[in-house]
Scaffold this motif. Structure first.
Motif, PDB file in Angstrom:
ATOM      1  N   UNK A  11      18.912  16.258  53.575  1.00  0.00           N
ATOM      2  CA  UNK A  11      17.632  15.581  53.807  1.00  0.00           C
ATOM      3  C   UNK A  11      16.924  16.000  55.089  1.00  0.00           C
ATOM      4  N   UNK A  12      17.611  16.629  56.030  1.00  0.00           N
ATOM      5  CA  UNK A  12      16.945  17.091  57.246  1.00  0.00           C
ATOM      6  C   UNK A  12      16.567  18.560  57.173  1.00  0.00           C
ATOM      7  N   UNK A  13      17.046  19.252  56.136  1.00  0.00           N
ATOM      8  CA  UNK A  13      16.697  20.661  55.937  1.00  0.00           C
ATOM      9  C   UNK A  13      16.997  21.525  57.150  1.00  0.00           C
ATOM     10  N   UNK A  14      18.108  21.212  57.825  1.00  0.00           N
ATOM     11  CA  UNK A  14      18.525  22.082  58.922  1.00  0.00           C
ATOM     12  C   UNK A  14      19.142  23.333  58.336  1.00  0.00           C
ATOM     13  N   UNK A  15      19.168  24.378  59.114  1.00  0.00           N
ATOM     14  CA  UNK A  15      19.535  25.680  58.584  1.00  0.00           C
ATOM     15  C   UNK A  15      20.837  25.712  57.812  1.00  0.00           C
ATOM     16  N   UNK A  16      21.891  25.063  58.333  1.00  0.00           N
ATOM     17  CA  UNK A  16      23.168  25.152  57.640  1.00  0.00           C
ATOM     18  C   UNK A  16      23.502  23.913  56.861  1.00  0.00           C
ATOM     19  N   UNK A  17      22.607  22.948  56.811  1.00  0.00           N
ATOM     20  CA  UNK A  17      22.955  21.691  56.148  1.00  0.00           C
ATOM     21  C   UNK A  17      22.749  21.822  54.660  1.00  0.00           C
ATOM     22  N   UNK A  18      23.523  21.047  53.923  1.00  0.00           N
ATOM     23  CA  UNK A  18      23.390  21.057  52.489  1.00  0.00           C
ATOM     24  C   UNK A  18      23.514  19.682  51.928  1.00  0.00           C
ATOM     25  N   UNK A  25      25.968  24.159  48.778  1.00  0.00           N
ATOM     26  CA  UNK A  25      26.748  25.093  47.959  1.00  0.00           C
ATOM     27  C   UNK A  25      28.251  24.899  48.111  1.00  0.00           C
ATOM     28  N   UNK A  26      28.654  23.675  48.435  1.00  0.00           N
ATOM     29  CA  UNK A  26      30.086  23.392  48.606  1.00  0.00           C
ATOM     30  C   UNK A  26      30.414  22.074  47.919  1.00  0.00           C
ATOM     31  N   UNK A  27      30.493  22.115  46.605  1.00  0.00           N
ATOM     32  CA  UNK A  27      30.808  20.895  45.863  1.00  0.00           C
ATOM     33  C   UNK A  27      32.207  20.397  46.157  1.00  0.00           C
ATOM     34  N   UNK A  28      33.052  21.249  46.758  1.00  0.00           N
ATOM     35  CA  UNK A  28      34.416  20.845  47.096  1.00  0.00           C
ATOM     36  C   UNK A  28      34.572  20.519  48.577  1.00  0.00           C
ATOM     37  N   UNK A  29      33.452  20.407  49.293  1.00  0.00           N
ATOM     38  CA  UNK A  29      33.476  19.952  50.693  1.00  0.00           C
ATOM     39  C   UNK A  29      32.449  18.836  50.840  1.00  0.00           C
ATOM     40  N   UNK A  30      32.910  17.643  51.117  1.00  0.00           N
ATOM     41  CA  UNK A  30      32.039  16.470  51.235  1.00  0.00           C
ATOM     42  C   UNK A  30      31.994  15.969  52.673  1.00  0.00           C
ATOM     43  N   UNK A  89      31.337  18.106  64.142  1.00  0.00           N
ATOM     44  CA  UNK A  89      32.218  19.195  64.565  1.00  0.00           C
ATOM     45  C   UNK A  89      33.016  19.741  63.387  1.00  0.00           C
ATOM     46  N   UNK A  90      33.524  18.835  62.558  1.00  0.00           N
ATOM     47  CA  UNK A  90      34.268  19.279  61.382  1.00  0.00           C
ATOM     48  C   UNK A  90      33.334  19.994  60.407  1.00  0.00           C
ATOM     49  N   UNK A  91      32.133  19.444  60.226  1.00  0.00           N
ATOM     50  CA  UNK A  91      31.160  20.094  59.341  1.00  0.00           C
ATOM     51  C   UNK A  91      30.861  21.508  59.814  1.00  0.00           C
ATOM     52  N   UNK A  92      30.743  21.695  61.131  1.00  0.00           N
ATOM     53  CA  UNK A  92      30.440  23.022  61.678  1.00  0.00           C
ATOM     54  C   UNK A  92      31.545  24.018  61.362  1.00  0.00           C
ATOM     55  N   UNK A  93      32.798  23.540  61.325  1.00  0.00           N
ATOM     56  CA  UNK A  93      33.910  24.425  60.972  1.00  0.00           C
ATOM     57  C   UNK A  93      33.762  24.966  59.553  1.00  0.00           C
ATOM     58  N   UNK A  94      33.065  24.181  58.700  1.00  0.00           N
ATOM     59  CA  UNK A  94      32.847  24.595  57.314  1.00  0.00           C
ATOM     60  C   UNK A  94      31.479  25.253  57.128  1.00  0.00           C
ATOM     61  N   UNK A  95      30.806  25.584  58.246  1.00  0.00           N
ATOM     62  CA  UNK A  95      29.514  26.251  58.181  1.00  0.00           C
ATOM     63  C   UNK A  95      28.346  25.342  57.913  1.00  0.00           C
ATOM     64  N   UNK A  96      28.531  24.027  58.140  1.00  0.00           N
ATOM     65  CA  UNK A  96      27.467  23.053  57.903  1.00  0.00           C
ATOM     66  C   UNK A  96      26.908  22.566  59.242  1.00  0.00           C
ATOM     67  N   UNK A  97      25.590  22.514  59.350  1.00  0.00           N
ATOM     68  CA  UNK A  97      24.938  22.014  60.556  1.00  0.00           C
ATOM     69  C   UNK A  97      24.268  20.688  60.237  1.00  0.00           C
TER      70      UNK A  97
END
Length: 381
Positions: A374-381, A329-334, A214-222
């Protein structure tokens, strides 16, 4: 005066978050942890406290070995008195018991695979060996695997020790503070909207556990994550008879005997998660599976009553290992979550290696298997 890239805000003040905060604060960073409940309220304090390298995914093994070094020298991280309160017992061993031919075959294959990879110190045990090491074990036991250096610790005390050590190092913890939204700050870094007001930071670290996706989604990560509720139970006290931790191979078997004689039983039996309400419930019909597996291995325990059960909320990934690393593309979001119920032992190494990566500006090679991509989902990085 801290530069922007020396400020970190960590969402989730469980054991992983507090470990990262401790190492970063000692490296001179300005660190704040936010927790929507009380620090360590969920998985960190209610797990079985296993300190296990045995049967770990080979991708976790190097991280697990580093973690074991820190558990052996816990006083160097949290102080002597706090380390003593954690009741760390290493060297009692963890033993996986094979109760049928399929499980025995698995132990041979596992031992061979680990040998070929050059990993671990797992030893095959014969039927005679395993019965000698585990008094009361059923005559059905055909053998097993042992990692003699493994053991266990007190999870609630350990979480508290890391929390207090992080605070002593300079980290700030804000509890009952729910994150409502994330956005890029105009001058760089992140702006965080919470139920307790606004926060800003250069680096944002998502240690939100069962709520990590849920937190990842707030940052545009799936990122794929299933919320689960592992269950535990504890029995009345009985005469001491067991030092090693016993785990199953294809059975929901996991238990140890505490210092006061009670048996702490896990095994992966799942309760009912209610993540939207920050809670979970035991499903009693399922708990009988864990009890049955224990009695299959140790039939002499049939007279020992179960006193209470509990659950904790955790996040589980599709491949059984966590996400640890920066987003796309978010080296400042882990993202640092998804430990699948076996992150307790890893926590000191996670704190060490994540901190080392952030301080150096380069992702440590130990974290490569845990990439968020590693899952190559659309918003994952």
């Amino acid at each position: 005066m801290f530069r922007q890239n020396e400020t970190a805000l960590i969402i989730g003040a469980g054991l992983q978050g507090c470990s990262i905060a401790l190492f970063l604060a000692r490296a001179g960073w300005n660190v704040t942890l936010l927790d929507k409940n009380i620090a360590g309220r969920h998985a960190s304090s209610v797990n079985a406290g296993g300190l296990r390298t045995l049967m770990r995914d080979w991708r976790e093994y190097p991280l697990s070995e580093l973690a074991m070094h820190h558990w052996k020298h816990l006083d160097q991280l949290v102080g002597q008195d706090a380390a003593a309160s954690c009741e760390v017992r290493l060297g009692v061993g963890q033993i996986a018991v094979a109760l049928d031919e399929a499980e025995l075959s698995w132990t041979y294959n596992r031992a061979q695979d680990m040998k070929e990879r050059g990993l671990g110190a797992e030893e095959l045990l014969s039927a005679k060996d395993v019965r000698q090491m585990l008094p009361g074990l059923t005559d059905k036991a055909l053998g097993g695997l042992v990692s003699r250096g493994d053991g266990h610790a007190n999870p609630a005390a350990s979480t508290r020790a890391f929390r207090e050590a992080a605070i002593a190092a300079g980290a700030q913890i804000v509890e009952n503070c729910r994150v409502l939204g994330l956005d890029r700050a105009p001058g760089g870094g992140w702006a965080i909207e919470t139920s307790s007001g606004a926060y800003g930071t250069g680096v944002l670290i998502n240690c939100a556990g069962a709520w990590g996706a849920q937190i990842a989604a707030m940052a545009g990560q799936t990122l794929p994550l299933k919320v689960v509720a592992p269950s535990m139970m504890v029995t009345a006290r009985t005469q001491p008879f067991l030092e090693p931790v016993v785990i199953g191979i294809d059975r929901p078997l996991s238990f140890k005997q505490s210092a006061v004689g009670s048996l702490v039983i896990g095994g992966g039996i799942l309760g009912k998660p209610c993540a939207d309400h920050d809670t979970s419930f035991t499903v009693m019909d399922r708990m009988t599976q864990g009890a049955a597996a224990t009695l299959e291995a140790f039939p002499g325990l049939a007279h020992v009553p179960v006193l209470r059960t509990w659950t904790g909320l955790e996040g589980s990934t599709p491949d059984g290992i966590p996400f640890i690393g920066p987003g796309k593309n978010t080296s400042d979001f882990w993202n640092v979550f998804g430990f699948c119920g076996h992150g307790f032992q890893l926590a000191p190494a996670v704190g060490h290696v994540v901190s080392r990566s952030l301080v150096s500006g380069k992702v440590d090679p130990l974290l490569t298997p845990f990439s968020c991509a590693r899952f190559n989902t659309g918003g994952a990085g």
